[in-house]
Design an enzyme around this catalytic site. Structure first.
Site, PDB file in Angstrom:
ATOM      1  N   HIS A  33       0.830  -1.209   0.000  1.00 51.52           N
ATOM      2  CA  HIS A  33       0.000   0.000   0.000  1.00 51.52           C
ATOM      3  C   HIS A  33       0.865   1.261   0.000  1.00 51.52           C
ATOM      4  CE1 HIS A  33      -2.893  -2.866   2.056  1.00 51.52           C
ATOM      5  NE2 HIS A  33      -3.646  -2.403   1.077  1.00 51.52           N
ATOM      6  N   SER A 181       0.156  -8.756   1.254  1.00 52.08           N
ATOM      7  CA  SER A 181      -1.294  -8.691   1.320  1.00 52.08           C
ATOM      8  C   SER A 181      -1.726  -8.537   2.762  1.00 52.08           C
ATOM      9  CB  SER A 181      -1.905  -9.977   0.734  1.00 52.08           C
ATOM     10  OG  SER A 181      -3.287 -10.056   1.014  1.00 52.08           O
TER      11      SER A 181
END
Length: 278
Positions: A33, A181
């Site tokens: 991210h 993830s």
């Protein structure tokens, strides 16, 4: 950095910005991210990172209730990486009434991820369209790890005539090549050691294609068999055209090998791209 939860405050805050980039997330942030935030900073003066766990894209049997939620920790990371505004709305803010108008994606959304997660892309497309309307960015950044999602978002923008550039961020990996993830947090030490095998089998398929093997069905079956031997339940291993996500054919130059599989209750997805010289 401003942390805002209501739409009117967000819009008022963004009035003074000349260019805005959006990074939509569901929180539980990791270096993948943050690499998207870094990319967004290079594209616009103001980076808005949204954090919202979207119920519409979860089926009743999926992990909506236990999906990682750590807003305070996420905000600390985002401030360090240069996010200008965190938009963290409540469910009531984004869905003040029953959401009866939904974005119906094309047939591609019923294959690959959509086959195993019915309604997933319907929920994704609906919330993404809402976020685009609320934030009105010039740039939006999505990761390549969710390759099919990236493709469908690009099509949504094109078909709805949005004046918006979709920027793709490369997949960030651990040293053993496991794609980062939020759901990796579900892995035990034992399954974490095994988890990198998904990338390995996809990379092996890529290698075989680069050597001239175009028996895609056989390659997919062999990869599935390897995962099965090591305790995985495979949803799909599929060789697709990189730009259309149609099944690949001999003569295609740009391809992607996509995979999704479950390892003792944790579902992981990954992909590898390849380009063949004509």
């Amino acid at each position: 950095m401003d942390v805002l939860s209501d739409i009117s405050s967000l819009r008022e805050r963004l009035k003074r910005e000349s260019s805005v980039s959006l990074v939509p997330t569901m929180g539980g942030l990791h270096d993948g991210h943050l690499s998207l935030v870094h990319l967004a900073r290079m594209k616009a003066d103001c980076v808005v990172t949204s954090i919202f766990v979207n119920r519409l894209q979860f089926s009743p049997t999926e992990d909506f209730d236990r999906y990682p939620r750590a807003l305070a920790d996420d905000c600390k990371l985002l401030e360090q990486w240069g996010t200008s505004v965190v938009f963290a709305p409540s469910e009531h803010t984004l869905y003040p009434v029953l959401q009866e108008f939904m974005v119906e994606p094309p047939p591609l959304a019923n294959s690959l991820e959509g086959e195993f997660r019915p309604g997933f892309f319907r929920g994704v497309a609906t919330v993404v369209l809402k976020l685009f309307n609320i934030v009105q960015p010039q740039i939006a950044v999505f990761g390549k790890k969710d390759y099919q999602q990236l493709h469908l978002v690009r099509e949504l923008v094109r078909q709805f005539n949005y004046s918006l550039e979709i920027v793709a961020g490369e997949t960030v990996r651990a040293p053993d090549n496991l794609a980062l993830s939020s759901r990796n947090r579900y892995l035990t030490p034992e399954t974490r050691a095994e988890a990198a095998r998904l990338y390995q089998v996809l990379a092996q398929v890529k290698c075989q294609i680069e050597k001239g093997n175009t028996c895609f069905d056989d390659l997919e079956r062999n990869a599935t068999g390897i995962l099965f031997e090591h305790g995985w339940k495979t949803d799909y291993i599929s060789v697709r055209h990189a730009h259309t996500l149609a099944p690949a054919h001999e003569g295609d130059e740009d391809m992607v090998v996509l995979g999704a599989a479950q390892l003792r209750g944790t579902r992981l997805i990954d992909n590898v791209e390849l380009h063949l010289e004509s």
